[in-house]
Design a protein around this motif. Structure first.
Motif, PDB file in Angstrom:
ATOM      1  N   ASP A  59      -8.466   7.570 -32.480  1.00 13.80           N
ATOM      2  CA  ASP A  59      -7.920   8.800 -33.051  1.00 13.80           C
ATOM      3  C   ASP A  59      -8.972   9.881 -33.172  1.00 13.80           C
ATOM      4  N   ASP A  60     -10.137   9.651 -32.560  1.00 10.55           N
ATOM      5  CA  ASP A  60     -11.221  10.611 -32.807  1.00 10.55           C
ATOM      6  C   ASP A  60     -11.842  11.155 -31.526  1.00 10.55           C
ATOM      7  N   ILE A  61     -11.104  11.081 -30.401  1.00  9.10           N
ATOM      8  CA  ILE A  61     -11.663  11.605 -29.147  1.00  9.10           C
ATOM      9  C   ILE A  61     -10.624  12.451 -28.412  1.00  9.10           C
ATOM     10  N   GLU A  62     -11.077  13.616 -27.935  1.00  8.08           N
ATOM     11  CA  GLU A  62     -10.231  14.510 -27.136  1.00  8.08           C
ATOM     12  C   GLU A  62     -10.775  14.537 -25.708  1.00  8.08           C
ATOM     13  N   GLY A  63      -9.912  14.818 -24.742  1.00  8.72           N
ATOM     14  CA  GLY A  63     -10.367  14.916 -23.354  1.00  8.72           C
ATOM     15  C   GLY A  63     -10.548  16.363 -22.925  1.00  8.72           C
TER      16      GLY A  63
END
Ligand code: ATP
Length: 463
Positions: A59-63
């Motif tokens: 829940d803590d990474i964006e692309g």
């Protein structure tokens, strides 16, 4: 069992359509490779598995997907223009051009040419690995105003987007940004098939943390990646950690641990069997600082007069402003693909005493999940039923129809490319509406009703 050497994978790749020599009909291009019908599927499966694990399951990474050609200032302030180089030496005897840091030394500490064994080498000189290009309609190829580079890593495209992602996704530390993309390095000594090429693909995470949490986050990612690498079918016996020495560390790194794979099992010296699959670096606050307009040197001068942003972070809980530390796990798609194929490679002897190759890929990695084969291709009803089954399966899994040989040959082909299940339609199928499902690893066959087929395969592929 795993592959005895890379050569075994080179010939399997060529024979079955995983990887071909690039520009082959013009004699190839040094250390360039193209991915064929099966190679592209395997690479996509690796990227999908990584993206799922990194972006979707946390829940803590964006692309992001940043440009390959960036403003030249990115490479000026990152340090790549001045320091992204390898020490180049020439052998005066055989004229080979070599990377000094990869050479063995003799008893007196002199570097030995890996091509002819001579120690008569030139002094090292730095060779910058970035590919140059020019932007726009320029009059001269070396016009400095038009000079640009192809990115040698995807990381910098993440750092320069740190504030964009932070502001638009309303994130708080710790959080990360992930990217998959091509990178280019004019390597001095490319080679060993797809292990080291000038054009390759990286999967990188830049994970931003408070400085005092960096060391534990670093260890967390090292352990986490061991688990992920295992989950795609690479066994621990072929993996090893390597702690980079102070002398080896890149200028921005406080600690870097490489995860090595046994790419060269044929080498007598066990140490030399392993080489880098991925690196996990604690890059400190170096990157966000050097790309920021704010920091000043001892004389009060801006360190970066070209940046228009300050990439510091404001922690509203403590009312503190600081530059986050960055943990960077970086893994190559191509080296992962090679390791996955090597680890899955197995040989088995059939009842006739013939050796067969089985690529025991995890189902998630397999380019094709099920092959539907007609036992008699001159019987239209059988062919029609097999083609219909392929169509029915396709929305749920990558399936193919194949009638280009006798059943023994077709099974052998699917074993070699790692297809977990073959589905055979025979004369009886027309009567009992059932098919034979053959397991790649055990060669056991089971009769399955056509109505149950999809569910049966989906269930087996998930285990
Ligand atoms: P090496 O020491 O092998 O040159 P590196 O330490 O320079 O690699 P990094 O900059 O840490 O590599 O890049 C991260 C990952 O990208 C590597 O672990 C590897 O999987 C991949 N990679 C780097 N360079 C290449 C290349 N020339 N060809 C294929 N993959 C590469």
């Amino acid at each position: 069992m795993s592959a005895p050497n890379i050569e075994t994978i080179v010939s399997l790749s060529k024979r079955r359509g995983f990887v071909y020599r690039a520009s082959d009909i013009y004699g190839g291009l040094g250390s360039s490779w193209d991915y064929g019908p099966l190679g592209v599927e395997l690479a996509n499966n690796i990227k999908k598995a990584w993206w799922n694990w990194v972006v979707y399951e946390r829940d803590d990474i964006e692309g992001v997907d940043s440009s390959i050609i960036l403003n030249r200032n990115v490479w000026k302030y990152s340090g790549h223009e001045t320091t992204f180089s390898d020490p180049l030496v020439d052998c005066r005897e055989c004229k080979a051009r070599l990377r000094q840091d990869k050479l063995d030394t003799d008893a007196e500490g002199k570097f030995i040419c890996s091509n002819c064994g001579s120690t008569n080498l030139t002094d090292p000189r730095p060779f910058n690995l970035m590919f140059r290009t020019t932007i726009g309609a320029v009059s001269a190829d070396d016009d400095p105003a038009a000079l640009a580079y192809l990115r040698p890593e995807t990381a910098q495209g993440i750092f320069v987007n740190f504030k964009n992602v932070l502001d638009t996704s309303r994130r708080k530390l710790p959080f990360g940004i992930a990217q998959i993309g091509k990178a280019f390095r004019n390597e001095v000594t490319p080679g060993n098939f797809i292990f080291r090429t000038r054009e390759f693909e990286q999967m990188e995470i830049e994970y931003f943390v408070k400085p005092d949490e960096a060391a534990s986050a670093h260890q967390h990612w090292i352990d986490g990646f061991h688990g992920w690498i295992n989950s795609i079918g690479i066994s621990d016996v072929n993996l090893k950690d390597y702690e980079q020495t102070k002398e080896e560390l890149a200028h921005y790194s406080e600690r870097t641990v490489d995860i090595l794979y046994r790419f060269f099992p044929e080498r007598g010296d066990e140490e030399k069997q392993f080489d880098e699959l991925m690196g996990i670096a604690n890059r400190t606050d170096y990157d966000l600082r050097v790309h920021s307009k704010k920091p000043e040197d001892a004389e009060g001068k801006r360190i970066n007069p070209d940046s228009t942003e300050d990439l510091s972070y404001f922690d509203s809980a403590t009312n503190e402003r600081f530059y986050p530390y960055i943990i960077e796990p970086s893994i190559g798609v191509n080296r992962t693909l090679l390791a996955v194929m090597m680890d899955a490679y197995t040989e088995k002897t059939n009842e006739k005493g013939e050796t067969r190759v089985i690529l025991k890929l995890r189902p998630e990695m397999a380019p094709i999940k099920a092959a539907v084969l007609p036992l008699a291709k001159n019987k239209p009803e059988i062919v029609e039923m097999a083609k219909r089954l392929k169509k029915d399966l396709q929305p749920s899994m990558r399936a193919v129809y194949d009638d280009t040989g006798g059943i023994g040959k077709l099974y052998a082909r699917q074993d070699e490319i790692g297809t977990p299940f073959c589905v055979t339609v025979d004369h009886e199928s027309l009567e009992d509406n059932a098919v034979t499902v053959r397991n790649r690893d055990t060669w056991e066959q089971e009769r399955v009703s056509v109505d149950q087929l999809k569910e049966y395969l989906v269930g087996k592929l998930a285990t």
